[in-house]
Motif scaffolding. Structure first.
Motif, PDB file in Angstrom:
ATOM      1  N   GLN A  82       0.845  -1.186   0.000  1.00 19.20           N
ATOM      2  CA  GLN A  82       0.000   0.000   0.000  1.00 19.20           C
ATOM      3  C   GLN A  82       0.885   1.243   0.000  1.00 19.20           C
ATOM      4  O   GLN A  82       1.706   1.434   0.896  1.00 19.20           O
ATOM      5  N   GLU A  83       0.732   2.054  -1.037  1.00 18.16           N
ATOM      6  CA  GLU A  83       1.438   3.333  -1.124  1.00 18.16           C
ATOM      7  C   GLU A  83       0.540   4.403  -0.508  1.00 18.16           C
ATOM      8  O   GLU A  83      -0.659   4.456  -0.802  1.00 18.16           O
ATOM      9  N   ARG A  84       1.127   5.277   0.323  1.00 18.64           N
ATOM     10  CA  ARG A  84       0.353   6.348   0.964  1.00 18.64           C
ATOM     11  C   ARG A  84       1.047   7.672   0.721  1.00 18.64           C
ATOM     12  O   ARG A  84       2.270   7.762   0.775  1.00 18.64           O
ATOM     13  N   TRP A  85       0.238   8.722   0.480  1.00 17.50           N
ATOM     14  CA  TRP A  85       0.760  10.059   0.285  1.00 17.50           C
ATOM     15  C   TRP A  85      -0.345  11.072   0.537  1.00 17.50           C
ATOM     16  O   TRP A  85      -1.514  10.702   0.698  1.00 17.50           O
ATOM     17  N   GLN A  86       0.049  12.345   0.576  1.00 18.81           N
ATOM     18  CA  GLN A  86      -0.929  13.415   0.712  1.00 18.81           C
ATOM     19  C   GLN A  86      -0.953  14.237  -0.566  1.00 18.81           C
ATOM     20  O   GLN A  86       0.087  14.516  -1.159  1.00 18.81           O
ATOM     21  N   GLN A  87      -2.158  14.588  -0.987  1.00 19.65           N
ATOM     22  CA  GLN A  87      -2.334  15.412  -2.186  1.00 19.65           C
ATOM     23  C   GLN A  87      -3.428  16.423  -1.888  1.00 19.65           C
ATOM     24  O   GLN A  87      -4.544  16.046  -1.526  1.00 19.65           O
ATOM     25  N   GLY A  89      -3.808  18.274   0.614  1.00 24.54           N
ATOM     26  CA  GLY A  89      -4.265  18.149   1.994  1.00 24.54           C
ATOM     27  C   GLY A  89      -5.082  16.894   2.279  1.00 24.54           C
ATOM     28  O   GLY A  89      -5.548  16.712   3.400  1.00 24.54           O
ATOM     29  N   GLN A  90      -5.279  16.057   1.291  1.00 21.01           N
ATOM     30  CA  GLN A  90      -6.065  14.831   1.463  1.00 21.01           C
ATOM     31  C   GLN A  90      -5.126  13.622   1.520  1.00 21.01           C
ATOM     32  O   GLN A  90      -4.167  13.551   0.750  1.00 21.01           O
ATOM     33  N   ASN A  91      -5.424  12.701   2.421  1.00 17.66           N
ATOM     34  CA  ASN A  91      -4.675  11.451   2.468  1.00 17.66           C
ATOM     35  C   ASN A  91      -5.116  10.566   1.310  1.00 17.66           C
ATOM     36  O   ASN A  91      -6.314  10.389   1.081  1.00 17.66           O
ATOM     37  N   ARG A  92      -4.168  10.038   0.591  1.00 14.69           N
ATOM     38  CA  ARG A  92      -4.430   9.153  -0.555  1.00 14.69           C
ATOM     39  C   ARG A  92      -3.677   7.848  -0.348  1.00 14.69           C
ATOM     40  O   ARG A  92      -2.653   7.805   0.333  1.00 14.69           O
ATOM     41  N   SER A  93      -4.156   6.804  -1.000  1.00 17.52           N
ATOM     42  CA  SER A  93      -3.441   5.536  -0.985  1.00 17.52           C
ATOM     43  C   SER A  93      -3.855   4.705  -2.191  1.00 17.52           C
ATOM     44  O   SER A  93      -4.911   4.939  -2.783  1.00 17.52           O
TER      45      SER A  93
END
Length: 147
Positions: A82-87, A89-93
């Motif tokens: 699972q890749e996680r990042w912020q875009q 201001g929203q958390n994405r995965s």
């Protein structure tokens, strides 16, 4: 008890593989495969496509990149990540499959028979236990096996 994270899939590439390198020079080969699931809808059977992103690291990615073309049938063995990042201001995965073993299965794709796909006959496997400096042997099987 240890957790288990093991995936085995067979599907067709939805696009040509893309080879990139990290800033430290590590190769990353990325592509996606489509897998059809057949299900019954009333009296009819329907195919339902599922799409999965695949990541292949290192020398295997460099070696296989030229053969991973749209439409090619491949077998994948690996694990889910699972890749996680912020875009904005929203958390994405997103979930990707990190491949440990890839099998090129038969021919396929728009360029079957071209020089770039000349190894499409038969099955060529890259396994993590192989020494990387020893290329796999071509078994010269025909794709016209009647079963």
């Amino acid at each position: 008890m240890a957790d288990i994270n093991h995936v085995v899939l067979v599907g067709r590439l939805t696009r040509d593989a893309e080879l990139k390198y990290t800033s430290s020079g590590q190769a990353i080969c990325k592509f996606a495969i489509a897998i059809n699931r057949r299900r019954k809808n009333g009296d009819n059977w329907e195919d339902e496509a599922h799409f999965f992103d695949i990541v292949l690291w290192g020398r295997q990615g460099e070696s296989l990149n030229q053969y991973l073309q749209k439409g090619k049938l491949v077998g994948i063995e690996g694990e889910l990540r699972q890749e996680r990042w912020q875009q904005d201001g929203q958390n994405r995965s997103k979930i990707e499959i990190v491949a440990n073993n890839i099998q090129l299965l038969g021919s396929g794709g728009p360029s079957s028979g071209s020089s770039r796909d000349s190894n499409s006959q038969g099955s060529t496997g890259f396994r993590p236990n192989n020494r990387e400096d020893n290329p796999p042997e071509d078994d010269n099987f025909s794709d016209d096996i009647p079963f």
